[in-house]
Motif scaffolding. Structure first.
Motif, PDB file in Angstrom:
ATOM      1  N   TYR A  72      24.171  -8.605 -60.271  1.00 51.68           N
ATOM      2  CA  TYR A  72      24.359  -9.211 -61.592  1.00 51.68           C
ATOM      3  C   TYR A  72      23.828  -8.339 -62.725  1.00 51.68           C
ATOM      4  O   TYR A  72      24.379  -8.338 -63.820  1.00 51.68           O
ATOM      5  CB  TYR A  72      23.710 -10.596 -61.627  1.00 51.68           C
ATOM      6  CG  TYR A  72      24.461 -11.603 -60.778  1.00 51.68           C
ATOM      7  CD1 TYR A  72      25.796 -11.907 -61.038  1.00 51.68           C
ATOM      8  CD2 TYR A  72      23.857 -12.224 -59.691  1.00 51.68           C
ATOM      9  CE1 TYR A  72      26.497 -12.814 -60.255  1.00 51.68           C
ATOM     10  CE2 TYR A  72      24.554 -13.139 -58.904  1.00 51.68           C
ATOM     11  CZ  TYR A  72      25.874 -13.432 -59.195  1.00 51.68           C
ATOM     12  OH  TYR A  72      26.568 -14.316 -58.421  1.00 51.68           O
ATOM     13  N   THR A  75      26.259  -5.892 -64.319  1.00 47.37           N
ATOM     14  CA  THR A  75      27.363  -6.387 -65.155  1.00 47.37           C
ATOM     15  C   THR A  75      27.132  -6.017 -66.627  1.00 47.37           C
ATOM     16  O   THR A  75      28.089  -5.939 -67.389  1.00 47.37           O
ATOM     17  CB  THR A  75      27.510  -7.920 -65.060  1.00 47.37           C
ATOM     18  OG1 THR A  75      26.278  -8.521 -65.430  1.00 47.37           O
ATOM     19  CG2 THR A  75      27.899  -8.365 -63.666  1.00 47.37           C
ATOM     20  N   GLY A  79      30.126  -4.442 -68.406  1.00 50.24           N
ATOM     21  CA  GLY A  79      30.579  -5.178 -69.591  1.00 50.24           C
ATOM     22  C   GLY A  79      30.605  -4.294 -70.825  1.00 50.24           C
ATOM     23  O   GLY A  79      31.583  -4.285 -71.577  1.00 50.24           O
ATOM     24  N   GLY A 202      29.583  -5.258 -60.713  1.00 49.46           N
ATOM     25  CA  GLY A 202      29.159  -4.833 -62.051  1.00 49.46           C
ATOM     26  C   GLY A 202      30.335  -4.600 -62.982  1.00 49.46           C
ATOM     27  O   GLY A 202      30.287  -4.929 -64.164  1.00 49.46           O
ATOM     28  N   LYS A 205      32.618  -8.707 -62.726  1.00 47.31           N
ATOM     29  CA  LYS A 205      32.218 -10.110 -62.939  1.00 47.31           C
ATOM     30  C   LYS A 205      32.170 -10.574 -64.402  1.00 47.31           C
ATOM     31  O   LYS A 205      32.811 -11.554 -64.766  1.00 47.31           O
ATOM     32  CB  LYS A 205      30.868 -10.334 -62.249  1.00 47.31           C
ATOM     33  CG  LYS A 205      30.308 -11.722 -62.343  1.00 47.31           C
ATOM     34  CD  LYS A 205      30.906 -12.665 -61.346  1.00 47.31           C
ATOM     35  CE  LYS A 205      30.158 -13.988 -61.358  1.00 47.31           C
ATOM     36  NZ  LYS A 205      31.026 -15.125 -61.092  1.00 47.31           N
ATOM     37  N   ALA A 206      31.408  -9.851 -65.248  1.00 46.94           N
ATOM     38  CA  ALA A 206      31.308 -10.306 -66.648  1.00 46.94           C
ATOM     39  C   ALA A 206      32.661 -10.138 -67.324  1.00 46.94           C
ATOM     40  O   ALA A 206      33.074 -10.960 -68.140  1.00 46.94           O
ATOM     41  CB  ALA A 206      30.236  -9.514 -67.389  1.00 46.94           C
ATOM     42  N   ASN A 207      33.360  -9.054 -66.969  1.00 50.63           N
ATOM     43  CA  ASN A 207      34.626  -8.753 -67.653  1.00 50.63           C
ATOM     44  C   ASN A 207      35.705  -9.779 -67.367  1.00 50.63           C
ATOM     45  O   ASN A 207      36.497 -10.116 -68.242  1.00 50.63           O
ATOM     46  CB  ASN A 207      35.108  -7.353 -67.257  1.00 50.63           C
ATOM     47  CG  ASN A 207      34.192  -6.294 -67.846  1.00 50.63           C
ATOM     48  OD1 ASN A 207      33.726  -6.446 -68.969  1.00 50.63           O
ATOM     49  ND2 ASN A 207      33.910  -5.254 -67.080  1.00 50.63           N
ATOM     50  N   GLY A 506      26.274 -10.348 -70.993  1.00 54.03           N
ATOM     51  CA  GLY A 506      25.607  -9.392 -70.097  1.00 54.03           C
ATOM     52  C   GLY A 506      24.176  -9.842 -69.841  1.00 54.03           C
ATOM     53  O   GLY A 506      23.689  -9.815 -68.715  1.00 54.03           O
ATOM     54  N   PHE A 509      23.969 -12.777 -67.390  1.00 52.32           N
ATOM     55  CA  PHE A 509      24.062 -12.374 -65.984  1.00 52.32           C
ATOM     56  C   PHE A 509      22.850 -11.547 -65.551  1.00 52.32           C
ATOM     57  O   PHE A 509      22.419 -11.624 -64.408  1.00 52.32           O
ATOM     58  CB  PHE A 509      25.362 -11.609 -65.717  1.00 52.32           C
ATOM     59  CG  PHE A 509      26.548 -12.526 -65.566  1.00 52.32           C
ATOM     60  CD1 PHE A 509      26.636 -13.398 -64.493  1.00 52.32           C
ATOM     61  CD2 PHE A 509      27.580 -12.535 -66.489  1.00 52.32           C
ATOM     62  CE1 PHE A 509      27.708 -14.255 -64.339  1.00 52.32           C
ATOM     63  CE2 PHE A 509      28.664 -13.393 -66.352  1.00 52.32           C
ATOM     64  CZ  PHE A 509      28.719 -14.256 -65.272  1.00 52.32           C
TER      65      PHE A 509
END
Ligand code: GLN
Length: 593
Positions: A72, A75, A79, A202, A205-207, A506, A509
């Motif tokens: 996490y 990310t 991101g 990395g 996930k956030a994207n 970011g 996460f």
């Protein structure tokens, strides 16, 4: 937005399915497969580390904690690179490719580590017969093999068939020494696979969450409903994997489980590649010219971003390998530094209502920590507890431990729509709790879940704990999750100013990751003495779990009460009464789930 917009902020002429933009469903299925592989592999991981590679409980818990934290934490890099250069579409594609490679590589397991026991100058091997919590310990000599167990207090090793191995029926545990021999190649393959997954998540996930947000304009009333559907996709993936990857990995062998996780991720990559035109350019790079600019030699900006991914892989591999050497204060420092950075940003770059709201966002970002630190025991200490101390026989079948991971996901898929409905129904009667109150309840429930399990441990005396308590703790924790996780995502995207949403996501996460690390530290405190991947002193180990779980339960419940007391202050900072041009036209009630 420049497009024509109808009532409710929905662009005119938009292609939809079930009322939502078509793109949502590609993201739903891509993330479903990504979480299928992530949670499927995670359900097996702690058992794989302790039983296949024979890492100690403590070392496994720290490695697991470092892995789930880095997944996490990275990310924030994925991101930022997407925001500035790559765009989310390319970043998600790259992340998915790394994930297929990482999960695929997990399928190379080798022969496993060997635990050798030396007794009166003679070497014996201690191994497990099978995988999972029921796998019995076996001692192997040149002449044969025998099951072994330990007396209460673990002062004697009891040999079931002494004649077969040429040993007495019992030998004192202080009369032998043990050592573990690992296959270096396969241990390194494991580290590389974990590092590839860390970099992959990395970049992805956030994207992928950001793309969900980009499908809806600021005034679009469907945004939160879209996030709820997306959150269900996450948990559907987790649910399907616990019923397939978890079972196959234990029953057929680790590599088949991990391999299936890899195939699931491949399905996710293909879904995304084939259907990405449905995103209608919303996740494209901010500037194509910039991407093509040369950085050094033939390397342009786009390739430099991909090389940054290689940098993450190397860093992650070294960190996971040496996770037991990383001082806890270092991780704590990282958390403090990011906190100071966020507060400095709010104070120096923002003013008025914007600043207050950013401070509220920072509160939510931090308030998730006690929740995940307890909740994330699920994959580590709670998995080991379930494997060792729970009567997993249901309807005459012994259920493999990783299958219990399905409970959380199953409860989410069942209860998310009920919660969504409940918030709206409560809001209609002006009874809906505010987001800070929901967070306080969530943290309190994380503690309450453990307290109920401790009650179950007490009720079982010296025997195995009834499986209902595992159903109960996961249910209580899931109710808490629904008050924290989707609420937090929604609040952070709403409270942070538009130009700082990416950074704030970011940070969300990142702290989710740091909480996973903290969860590893707690799991480490429960770690018991093992030989051949199984316990020696069962009673002491059980008492250890009960003690740690009781302590963390009371701490979390105490924090929950404090959060409830300060919730009016946070609510004030959120300025729910002020509706500016940037605000969604919908009531805060719908916004909060
Ligand atoms: N279960 C959610 C997911 O996998 C949230 C995870 C987290 O933020 N730690 O997306």
């Amino acid at each position: 937005m420049s497009e024509a917009v109808t009532a409710g902020g929905i662009p005119a002429g938009e292609k939809t399915f079930l009322g939502h933009p078509r793109g949502l469903y590609i993201l739903f299925f891509t993330e479903m497969w990504e979480r299928f592989s992530y949670y499927g592999m995670r359900g097996l991981l702690i058992l794989y580390l302790t039983q296949h590679f024979l890492f100690s409980d403590a070392r496994s818990a720290v490695m697991y904690g470092a892995y789930t934290a880095l997944v996490y934490v990275m990310t924030i890099i994925g991101g930022s690179l997407a925001d500035r250069y790559l765009g989310q579409r390319k970043a998600v594609t790259y992340g998915a490719i790394l994930l297929v490679m990482g999960h695929g590589l997990m399928a190379f397991e080798g022969d496993g580590s060997k635990e050798l026991l030396t007794y009166q100058g003679q070497d014996y091997q201690i191994t497990l017969e099978g995988r999972g919590g029921d796998a019995p310990q076996v001692i192997v000599s040149d002449s044969g093999r025998s099951y072994v167990s330990f007396n209460e207090g673990a002062t004697q090793m009891l040999i079931e068939d002494p004649g077969a191995v040429g040993l007495p029926a019992s030998i004192p545990t202080d009369s032998y020494t043990t050592r573990v021999e690992q296959e270096e190649l396969y241990v390194n393959i494991l580290y590389l696979a974990l590092a590839l997954i860390i970099a992959g998540v990395g970049f992805l996930k956030a994207n992928i969450s950001t793309i969900v947000g980009s499908l809806y304009g600021l005034g679009d009333t469907r945004r939160d409903s879209g996030f709820t559907i997306f959150y269900m996709g996450i948990n559907l993936g987790s649910l399907l994997s616990s019923l397939t990857v978890g079972i196959i990995g234990i029953v057929w062998g680790w590599k088949w489980g991990f391999g299936l996780a890899g195939i699931g991720m491949l399905a996710g990559l293909l879904t995304f590649l084939v259907f990405q035109p449905w995103l209608e350019g919303r996740a494209d790079p901010p500037s194509l010219e910039k991407l093509k600019e040369k950085v050094f030699g033939p390397i342009n900006v786009e390739w430099a971003c991909y090389l940054a991914g290689v940098g993450i892989i190397i860093f992650a591999m070294l960190t996971v390998m040496n996770s037991h050497l990383i001082p806890q204060w270092f991780v704590g420092m990282l958390g403090v530094l990011v906190f100071l950075f966020l507060v400095a940003y709010a104070v120096t770059k923002l003013a008025g209502i914007e600043r207050d709201r950013m401070l509220a966002a920072i509160y939510f970002i931090l308030a998730q920590i006690p929740f995940w630190a307890l909740f994330e025991q699920a994959g580590s200490s709670l998995t080991l507890f379930t494997a060792r101390f729970v009567d997993r026989t249901m309807f005459g079948v012994t259920v493999p431990t990783p299958v219990f991971q399905f409970l959380n996901a199953g409860y989410i898929v069942l209860f998310a729509p009920i919660f969504a409905w409940m918030w709206i129904a409560l809001a209609k009667n002006k009874l809906e709790p505010s987001a800070p109150v929901k967070f306080a309840f969530g943290v309190f429930l994380a503690g309450l879940g453990f307290l109920s399990l401790v009650g179950g441990i007490g009720a079982s005396g010296v025997g195995l704990t009834a499986v209902y308590f595992i159903f109960l703790i996961y249910w209580i924790h899931t109710m808490g999750e629904l008050m924290v996780s989707p609420v937090g995502l929604s609040q952070v995207t709403k409270l942070a100013p538009a130009r700082a949403v990416g950074m704030s996501m970011g940070a969300w996460f990142l702290y989710s990751g740091l909480s996973n690390y903290l969860a590893g530290v707690i799991a480490q405190a429960t770690g018991a003495e093992t030989i051949g991947g199984q316990l020696t002193d069962v009673a002491a180990a059980k008492a250890g779990y009960a003690e740690v779980y009781t302590n963390v339960a009371y701490i979390a419940m105490g924090i929950g009460v404090v959060m409830l007391l300060i919730s009016p202050i946070i609510k004030k900072l959120m300025h729910l009464d002020v509706v500016s041009a940037e605000d969604d036209p919908q009531p805060a009630s719908v916004a909060a789930h």
